[in-house]
Design a protein around this motif. Structure first.
Motif, PDB file in Angstrom:
ATOM      1  N   ILE A 153       0.853  -1.192   0.000  1.00 40.08           N
ATOM      2  CA  ILE A 153       0.000   0.000   0.000  1.00 40.08           C
ATOM      3  C   ILE A 153       0.886   1.238   0.000  1.00 40.08           C
ATOM      4  N   VAL A 154       0.552   2.174  -0.881  1.00 37.51           N
ATOM      5  CA  VAL A 154       1.262   3.457  -0.942  1.00 37.51           C
ATOM      6  C   VAL A 154       0.373   4.522  -0.303  1.00 37.51           C
ATOM      7  N   LEU A 155       0.882   5.143   0.733  1.00 38.22           N
ATOM      8  CA  LEU A 155       0.128   6.157   1.472  1.00 38.22           C
ATOM      9  C   LEU A 155       0.747   7.528   1.232  1.00 38.22           C
ATOM     10  N   VAL A 156      -0.045   8.459   0.738  1.00 39.90           N
ATOM     11  CA  VAL A 156       0.404   9.840   0.537  1.00 39.90           C
ATOM     12  C   VAL A 156      -0.128  10.693   1.677  1.00 39.90           C
ATOM     13  N   MET A 157       0.770  11.432   2.313  1.00 42.92           N
ATOM     14  CA  MET A 157       0.367  12.328   3.397  1.00 42.92           C
ATOM     15  C   MET A 157       1.013  13.689   3.201  1.00 42.92           C
ATOM     16  N   ASP A 158       0.351  14.709   3.723  1.00 43.72           N
ATOM     17  CA  ASP A 158       0.948  16.036   3.769  1.00 43.72           C
ATOM     18  C   ASP A 158       1.928  16.102   4.932  1.00 43.72           C
ATOM     19  N   ALA A 159       2.815  17.066   4.885  1.00 45.35           N
ATOM     20  CA  ALA A 159       3.844  17.188   5.917  1.00 45.35           C
ATOM     21  C   ALA A 159       3.247  17.469   7.285  1.00 45.35           C
ATOM     22  N   ASP A 160       2.043  18.025   7.323  1.00 44.45           N
ATOM     23  CA  ASP A 160       1.393  18.323   8.604  1.00 44.45           C
ATOM     24  C   ASP A 160       0.327  17.288   8.956  1.00 44.45           C
ATOM     25  N   GLY A 161       0.248  16.193   8.214  1.00 42.94           N
ATOM     26  CA  GLY A 161      -0.812  15.215   8.420  1.00 42.94           C
ATOM     27  C   GLY A 161      -0.532  14.270   9.580  1.00 42.94           C
ATOM     28  N   GLY A 215      -8.175   1.954  -3.836  1.00 48.21           N
ATOM     29  CA  GLY A 215      -7.799   3.124  -3.056  1.00 48.21           C
ATOM     30  C   GLY A 215      -8.756   3.402  -1.918  1.00 48.21           C
ATOM     31  N   VAL A 216      -8.236   4.011  -0.880  1.00 45.78           N
ATOM     32  CA  VAL A 216      -9.026   4.425   0.282  1.00 45.78           C
ATOM     33  C   VAL A 216      -8.624   5.845   0.636  1.00 45.78           C
ATOM     34  N   GLN A 217      -9.602   6.714   0.788  1.00 47.01           N
ATOM     35  CA  GLN A 217      -9.330   8.093   1.192  1.00 47.01           C
ATOM     36  C   GLN A 217      -9.970   8.361   2.546  1.00 47.01           C
ATOM     37  N   LEU A 218      -9.202   8.928   3.471  1.00 47.88           N
ATOM     38  CA  LEU A 218      -9.721   9.235   4.794  1.00 47.88           C
ATOM     39  C   LEU A 218     -10.329  10.629   4.854  1.00 47.88           C
ATOM     40  N   ALA A 219     -11.313  10.770   5.722  1.00 45.71           N
ATOM     41  CA  ALA A 219     -11.893  12.083   5.988  1.00 45.71           C
ATOM     42  C   ALA A 219     -10.850  12.954   6.671  1.00 45.71           C
ATOM     43  N   VAL A 220     -10.949  14.261   6.445  1.00 41.57           N
ATOM     44  CA  VAL A 220      -9.965  15.214   6.973  1.00 41.57           C
ATOM     45  C   VAL A 220     -10.560  16.005   8.127  1.00 41.57           C
ATOM     46  N   ARG A 221      -9.804  16.099   9.209  1.00 46.58           N
ATOM     47  CA  ARG A 221     -10.178  16.931  10.349  1.00 46.58           C
ATOM     48  C   ARG A 221      -9.172  18.065  10.474  1.00 46.58           C
ATOM     49  N   ILE A 222      -9.642  19.239  10.813  1.00 44.14           N
ATOM     50  CA  ILE A 222      -8.759  20.396  10.970  1.00 44.14           C
ATOM     51  C   ILE A 222      -8.257  20.451  12.408  1.00 44.14           C
ATOM     52  N   ARG A 223      -6.949  20.449  12.570  1.00 46.70           N
ATOM     53  CA  ARG A 223      -6.340  20.389  13.896  1.00 46.70           C
ATOM     54  C   ARG A 223      -6.423  21.724  14.637  1.00 46.70           C
ATOM     55  N   GLY A 270      -3.808  11.549   3.537  1.00 50.60           N
ATOM     56  CA  GLY A 270      -4.568  10.360   3.930  1.00 50.60           C
ATOM     57  C   GLY A 270      -5.046   9.554   2.742  1.00 50.60           C
ATOM     58  N   GLN A 271      -4.235   9.495   1.689  1.00 49.64           N
ATOM     59  CA  GLN A 271      -4.581   8.794   0.445  1.00 49.64           C
ATOM     60  C   GLN A 271      -3.845   7.448   0.390  1.00 49.64           C
ATOM     61  N   PHE A 272      -4.591   6.349   0.519  1.00 52.00           N
ATOM     62  CA  PHE A 272      -4.039   5.001   0.457  1.00 52.00           C
ATOM     63  C   PHE A 272      -4.349   4.402  -0.912  1.00 52.00           C
ATOM     64  N   THR A 273      -3.350   3.842  -1.599  1.00 54.70           N
ATOM     65  CA  THR A 273      -3.592   3.175  -2.878  1.00 54.70           C
ATOM     66  C   THR A 273      -2.814   1.863  -2.946  1.00 54.70           C
ATOM     67  N   ARG A 274      -3.417   0.882  -3.603  1.00 52.93           N
ATOM     68  CA  ARG A 274      -2.766  -0.415  -3.780  1.00 52.93           C
ATOM     69  C   ARG A 274      -1.715  -0.283  -4.885  1.00 52.93           C
ATOM     70  N   MET A 275      -0.504  -0.788  -4.631  1.00 54.61           N
ATOM     71  CA  MET A 275       0.566  -0.616  -5.598  1.00 54.61           C
ATOM     72  C   MET A 275       0.262  -1.300  -6.922  1.00 54.61           C
ATOM     73  N   SER A 276      -0.365  -2.458  -6.894  1.00 58.80           N
ATOM     74  CA  SER A 276      -0.672  -3.147  -8.145  1.00 58.80           C
ATOM     75  C   SER A 276      -1.662  -2.349  -8.982  1.00 58.80           C
ATOM     76  N   SER A 288      -9.458   8.665  10.228  1.00 53.86           N
ATOM     77  CA  SER A 288      -9.393   9.995   9.621  1.00 53.86           C
ATOM     78  C   SER A 288      -7.959  10.506   9.695  1.00 53.86           C
ATOM     79  N   VAL A 289      -7.737  11.640   9.090  1.00 53.67           N
ATOM     80  CA  VAL A 289      -6.417  12.280   9.120  1.00 53.67           C
ATOM     81  C   VAL A 289      -6.633  13.750   9.443  1.00 53.67           C
ATOM     82  N   ASP A 290      -5.777  14.301  10.283  1.00 51.42           N
ATOM     83  CA  ASP A 290      -5.948  15.727  10.565  1.00 51.42           C
ATOM     84  C   ASP A 290      -4.797  16.519   9.963  1.00 51.42           C
TER      85      ASP A 290
END
Length: 438
Positions: free
Chosen positions: A151-159, A180-188, A226-232, A270-272
């Motif tokens: 699984i390849v997970l993309v995150m922001d530097a503040d995530g 792919g799986v996308q998480l809901a975003v919460r504001i910290r 918070g973006q998860f994707t399957r490598m295949s 989720s991801v904040d």
């Protein structure tokens, strides 16, 4: 005759936009209920240890693109040190600060810092991610790992991922159709000022709920955090996964859907992230989002002609892509026309008034019809986070009417940039946090 035509167009735009809003929100509420989750799930969660009850069933590569992120990168990589099958790749896109040094120090042995140098660096987020993805390919091959179980997970530097996030996300990939799986975003920093609270209101009460609804068609939109994707799934694309688009995440979601993959989400993780704290920076950020979203409409012909896509998928993807063109831009003009017509015809509109009671009932009926979406989202926000309180939720719902002008400014600004063929990347500026300093 001209007035009648304009009124008819306004009626159509209002009806379609209201229908789209209600269908999206109600679908999200229904899907959330089907999953057995309360709307308040994760309303009070913390973002400290994403590896609680981690099933460790997949190898995960976390890619974090960075450009001058010393203010936030430390706690982000530190929180990712606890995964035994997790490798974090910090992509230093020619930073001028201590991003790399902090990432190495706080990330430990499980963190790799990939330093990009000018003139090849600073070519956009997509290029940085693709560079890191080449490294992921090499590591997967060296380690003899199965791309279908990577699984390849993309995150922001503040995530920051919510507690136990991996225990809720990884099992979703046991369904071999999920790409792919996308998480809901919460504001910290939502309590910082009105703008940060409003961004939390948008992400947590509207975007998250409509994303739940998109589970029905398997076309949940991917985001940059918070973006998860399957490598295949990524390997099955015709080119490197991330485009040069200003919304490379949306482009990737369309590509994966076109290849037949299901994109989903979960209400249990989720991801904040930080919200932008100034109006000027918020306009710059949202203008970029609008521009990328509007330019993605060029992919509609490919969606319509794709035999792999079911009719519901085509309908949902098309509806989402045309929102700026069909609703935001036209309504920015028609809303003022509608208000003008209402004021100019107020006597006839309230001709039924014969006394105080009928006036009160008339004003109440007008208010309920006009502000129905605001009331609806106020209730959703209150249920999503009971700590918000009734009056704050009520204010946030009604402030959306005023904050529509932010959307108008950004949509028209994006359109001007499209005509000018400007595609420059505007970086989001981070704020130093107390936790980061500590």
């Amino acid at each position: 005759m001209t007035i009648a035509i304009i009124n008819s167009i306004a009626g159509v735009v209002v009806s379609l936009s209201l229908a789209y809003f209600l269908v999206s929100m109600l679908a999200g509420l229904h899907e959330n209920r089907k999953l057995g989750a309360k709307l308040g799930a994760q309303g009070d969660t913390t973002y400290l240890d994403p590896f609680i009850d981690d099933p460790e069933t997949f190898d995960v590569y976390v890619m974090i693109p960075c450009l001058n992120e010393e203010a936030v990168i430390g706690p982000t990589v530190a929180a990712l040190r606890g995964g035994r099958r997790v490798t974090t790749i910090v992509i230093d896109d020619a930073s001028d600060d201590a991003t790399s040094e902090i990432a190495r120090r706080e990330g430990g042995d499980s963190t790799i810092v990939l330093r990009r140098k000018l003139p090849h660096a600073r070519q956009g987020k997509g290029e940085a991610l693709n560079d890191a993805y080449r490294l992921v390919r090499e590591l997967v091959e060296e380690r003899g790992q199965d791309p279908a179980r990577v699984i390849v997970l993309v995150m922001d530097a503040d995530g920051r991922l919510s507690d136990g996030a991996f225990s809720h996300v990884l099992p979703l990939f046991e369904d071999e159709t999920v790409g792919g799986v996308q998480l809901a975003v919460r504001i910290r920093n939502r309590g910082r000022n009105f703008l940060t609270r409003f961004q939390d209101f948008q992400f947590w009460s509207m975007s998250a709920v409509t994303q739940f609804g998109r589970r029905k068609t398997g076309t949940v939109s991917l985001g940059g955090n918070g973006q998860f994707t399957r490598m295949s799934a990524l390997e099955g694309l015709d080119a490197l996964p991330w485009s040069s688009s200003l919304t490379e995440d949306l482009d990737l979601a369309i590509s994966l859907s076109n290849n037949g993959w299901e994109l989903t989400t979960t209400p249990y993780a989720s991801v904040d992230q930080q919200a932008v704290e100034s109006l000027k920076r918020l306009i710059v950020q949202r203008r970029r989002w609008y521009q990328g979203h509007m330019m993605a409409a060029k992919r509609l012909p490919g969606i319509w002609s794709n035999p792999k896509l079911s009719a519901p998928k085509v309908l949902e993807l098309s509806g989402y892509l045309i929102v700026p063109w069909l609703f935001d831009l036209p309504w920015s003009l028609l809303s003022h026309w509608t208000l003008f017509m209402f004021i100019s015809r107020m006597d006839s509109s309230f001709a039924f008034v014969s006394g105080p009671l009928s006036l009160i009932l008339g004003v109440l009926a007008w208010y309920l019809l006009t502000f129905a979406p605001a009331l609806f989202t106020s209730v959703v926000y209150l249920r999503r986070d009971s700590e918000v309180g009734f009056w704050r939720a009520y204010l946030m719902g009604h402030s959306f009417v005023v904050m529509n002008y932010l959307s108008y400014i950004c949509a028209w600004g994006a359109l001007i940039r499209i005509f000018q063929k400007k595609t420059g990347w505007d970086k989001t500026v981070r704020t130093v946090e107390v936790a980061a300093v500590a």
